[in-house]
Scaffold this active site. Sequence first.
Site, PDB file in Angstrom:
ATOM      1  N   HIS A  44       0.987  -1.068   0.038  1.00 22.58           N
ATOM      2  CA  HIS A  44       0.082   0.056  -0.095  1.00 22.58           C
ATOM      3  C   HIS A  44       0.931   1.376   0.034  1.00 22.58           C
ATOM      4  O   HIS A  44       1.722   1.426   0.845  1.00 22.58           O
ATOM      5  CB  HIS A  44      -0.890  -0.020   1.150  1.00 22.58           C
ATOM      6  CG  HIS A  44      -2.077   1.195   1.093  1.00 22.58           C
ATOM      7  ND1 HIS A  44      -3.195   1.025   0.482  1.00 22.58           N
ATOM      8  CD2 HIS A  44      -1.970   2.462   1.622  1.00 22.58           C
ATOM      9  CE1 HIS A  44      -4.050   1.834   0.695  1.00 22.58           C
ATOM     10  NE2 HIS A  44      -3.266   2.897   1.412  1.00 22.58           N
ATOM     11  N   ASP A  46       0.325   5.688  -1.016  1.00 25.95           N
ATOM     12  CA  ASP A  46      -0.526   6.477  -1.533  1.00 25.95           C
ATOM     13  C   ASP A  46       0.167   7.672  -2.275  1.00 25.95           C
ATOM     14  O   ASP A  46      -0.401   8.979  -2.177  1.00 25.95           O
ATOM     15  CB  ASP A  46      -1.214   7.344  -0.340  1.00 25.95           C
ATOM     16  CG  ASP A  46      -2.450   6.336   0.068  1.00 25.95           C
ATOM     17  OD1 ASP A  46      -3.393   6.350  -0.700  1.00 25.95           O
ATOM     18  OD2 ASP A  46      -2.267   6.031   1.370  1.00 25.95           O
ATOM     19  N   GLU A 143      -8.744   1.989  -2.913  1.00 28.86           N
ATOM     20  CA  GLU A 143      -8.832   2.408  -1.369  1.00 28.86           C
ATOM     21  C   GLU A 143     -10.274   2.731  -1.274  1.00 28.86           C
ATOM     22  O   GLU A 143     -10.731   3.974  -1.099  1.00 28.86           O
ATOM     23  CB  GLU A 143      -7.873   3.079  -0.757  1.00 28.86           C
ATOM     24  CG  GLU A 143      -7.782   3.121   0.573  1.00 28.86           C
ATOM     25  CD  GLU A 143      -6.662   3.844   1.302  1.00 28.86           C
ATOM     26  OE1 GLU A 143      -6.246   3.478   2.354  1.00 28.86           O
ATOM     27  OE2 GLU A 143      -5.953   4.383   0.787  1.00 28.86           O
ATOM     28  N   HIS A 170     -13.193   2.726   3.479  1.00 27.04           N
ATOM     29  CA  HIS A 170     -11.993   3.508   3.867  1.00 27.04           C
ATOM     30  C   HIS A 170     -12.574   3.876   5.299  1.00 27.04           C
ATOM     31  O   HIS A 170     -12.791   3.051   6.120  1.00 27.04           O
ATOM     32  CB  HIS A 170     -11.641   4.557   2.898  1.00 27.04           C
ATOM     33  CG  HIS A 170     -10.504   5.204   3.360  1.00 27.04           C
ATOM     34  ND1 HIS A 170     -10.585   6.560   3.806  1.00 27.04           N
ATOM     35  CD2 HIS A 170      -9.323   4.855   3.639  1.00 27.04           C
ATOM     36  CE1 HIS A 170      -9.131   6.824   4.102  1.00 27.04           C
ATOM     37  NE2 HIS A 170      -8.360   6.017   4.080  1.00 27.04           N
ATOM     38  N   HIS A 216      -9.266  -1.240   6.863  1.00 34.94           N
ATOM     39  CA  HIS A 216     -10.141   0.060   7.225  1.00 34.94           C
ATOM     40  C   HIS A 216     -11.666  -0.669   7.390  1.00 34.94           C
ATOM     41  O   HIS A 216     -12.469   0.185   7.789  1.00 34.94           O
ATOM     42  CB  HIS A 216     -10.312   0.809   6.105  1.00 34.94           C
ATOM     43  CG  HIS A 216      -9.127   1.874   5.981  1.00 34.94           C
ATOM     44  ND1 HIS A 216      -9.067   2.728   6.871  1.00 34.94           N
ATOM     45  CD2 HIS A 216      -8.243   1.948   5.235  1.00 34.94           C
ATOM     46  CE1 HIS A 216      -7.840   3.744   6.659  1.00 34.94           C
ATOM     47  NE2 HIS A 216      -7.290   2.916   5.425  1.00 34.94           N
ATOM     48  N   HIS A 237      -2.785  -3.062   4.867  1.00 32.24           N
ATOM     49  CA  HIS A 237      -1.822  -1.882   5.762  1.00 32.24           C
ATOM     50  C   HIS A 237      -2.464  -1.880   7.062  1.00 32.24           C
ATOM     51  O   HIS A 237      -2.896  -0.958   7.301  1.00 32.24           O
ATOM     52  CB  HIS A 237      -1.660  -0.622   4.924  1.00 32.24           C
ATOM     53  CG  HIS A 237      -2.946   0.076   4.636  1.00 32.24           C
ATOM     54  ND1 HIS A 237      -4.006  -0.403   3.579  1.00 32.24           N
ATOM     55  CD2 HIS A 237      -3.385   1.526   4.724  1.00 32.24           C
ATOM     56  CE1 HIS A 237      -4.989   0.522   3.469  1.00 32.24           C
ATOM     57  NE2 HIS A 237      -4.468   1.588   4.362  1.00 32.24           N
ATOM     58  N   ASP A 306       2.059   2.089   3.763  1.00 29.59           N
ATOM     59  CA  ASP A 306       1.026   3.413   3.941  1.00 29.59           C
ATOM     60  C   ASP A 306       2.027   4.519   3.880  1.00 29.59           C
ATOM     61  O   ASP A 306       1.324   5.901   4.439  1.00 29.59           O
ATOM     62  CB  ASP A 306       0.351   3.356   5.347  1.00 29.59           C
ATOM     63  CG  ASP A 306      -0.837   3.845   5.355  1.00 29.59           C
ATOM     64  OD1 ASP A 306      -1.360   4.595   4.428  1.00 29.59           O
ATOM     65  OD2 ASP A 306      -1.420   4.379   6.374  1.00 29.59           O
TER      66      ASP A 306
END
Length: 429
Positions: A44, A46, A143, A170, A216, A237, A306
């Site tokens: 993961h 971002d 996500e 999420h 999540h 993650h 993450d």
Amino acid sequence: MSPRTSCKIGWTVFFYTFIGLASGSGPIHRALRLMREYPLIDGHNDLALQLRILHNNRLNQIDLHNISNVATDINRLKEGHIGTQVFSAYVMCTAQEKDAVRLTMEQIDVIHRMCSEYPELELVTSAQGLRNCTKIACLISIEGGHSIDSSLAALRMFYRLGVRSMSLTHTCNTPWAESSSRIYEFYLRKNNSLTHFGKEVVSEMNRLGMIIDLSHTSWDTAENVLEVSTAPVIFSHSSAFEVCQHLRNVPDWLLGMLKENHGIIMVNMHSGFVACGNKGNISIVADHFDHIRKVAGAESIGIGGDYDGASIFPNGLEDVSKYPALIQELLQRNWTEAEVAGVLRLNFLRVFEEVEEVRDSLKRMRPNEAEIPLSEANNPCRLILKRPKLNPVTNRAFSPSASGSLNILVLILVMVFHESSQALMCCGL
């Protein structure tokens, strides 16, 4: 201890340390050797979100080899011995019931662009592709299930665009699955953590060969998914709840179910989830690995940093280049090289291959045509397909953007005409 004895011990330690370094057999050399042989699959990242926030997705304005104000770029991916990066196409929960699908498409587009415009990167969509790739492989994940707007057709189209993983939630509930967070008030409900339509989403992801990601989700949702999914799942993650009691982490009873499912938990590096809000260090991160190995086995573990999604990371793990230090720590804790190879790469590859095997076994199954009931979606922006209402003045369909104000204007004119007519009648005119 005499000064002479102390000096002798000091020289002995120095000698064996030097011999270890020279021979390449020290922990850091073993870590680097293993990472060259088994380049890390990071579950993961971002970076795509930061490209939108900082640069409005304008790749022409930046050089991905060296980017400031982020934790990820090509140079640091190389330094961290990352062979595959799962890039998240993430849009915020505030897009739910609005334009989440469009925004997700834009994030997928920027991942496609960065993985095709730079020769060091390559977009990959299969387990065999990961095995064959000689560059840094890019996998795309979504996500948050709010990105599909409760549409199995949208899910299928994202798959065709190269998406191979989706987290069901999420920080907000969807109409069909429950989040671990209560930040937003979308679709709050009791005892309904995975609805009938949610099970259809799981089923269609199994049929497509898309990896189900439970990071999540609430624990109840994760439990329900583990009960109904015919393919292994991942927590892309997350970390161990027993080490840091945060609801984003996974309790032991769920780790047991994950082991039975043959899935993996990819340990998060964010200080909030590994050190419960403290800055933390590499040692506390390794404690999560040790605990999960004890409960679910080393074959159930991967890494999902993450980076560029979270903001605070432990000392020594500040960006994606620092992964060798973590692998060194595991080796110093007597993890075997086979266990570490699994954590680095082989465990995720096994899951991906088993997901594809389930897909292949379901190839005779036709696409799922289930639709979510409007009463469950409860979305004010969700169009009911029927003939449009006509404006009585122009005999044309109301413009969606202007219909509200136009309706008010027509109503005012009607009221004015009515009042004028009444006044004329009263005056005998």
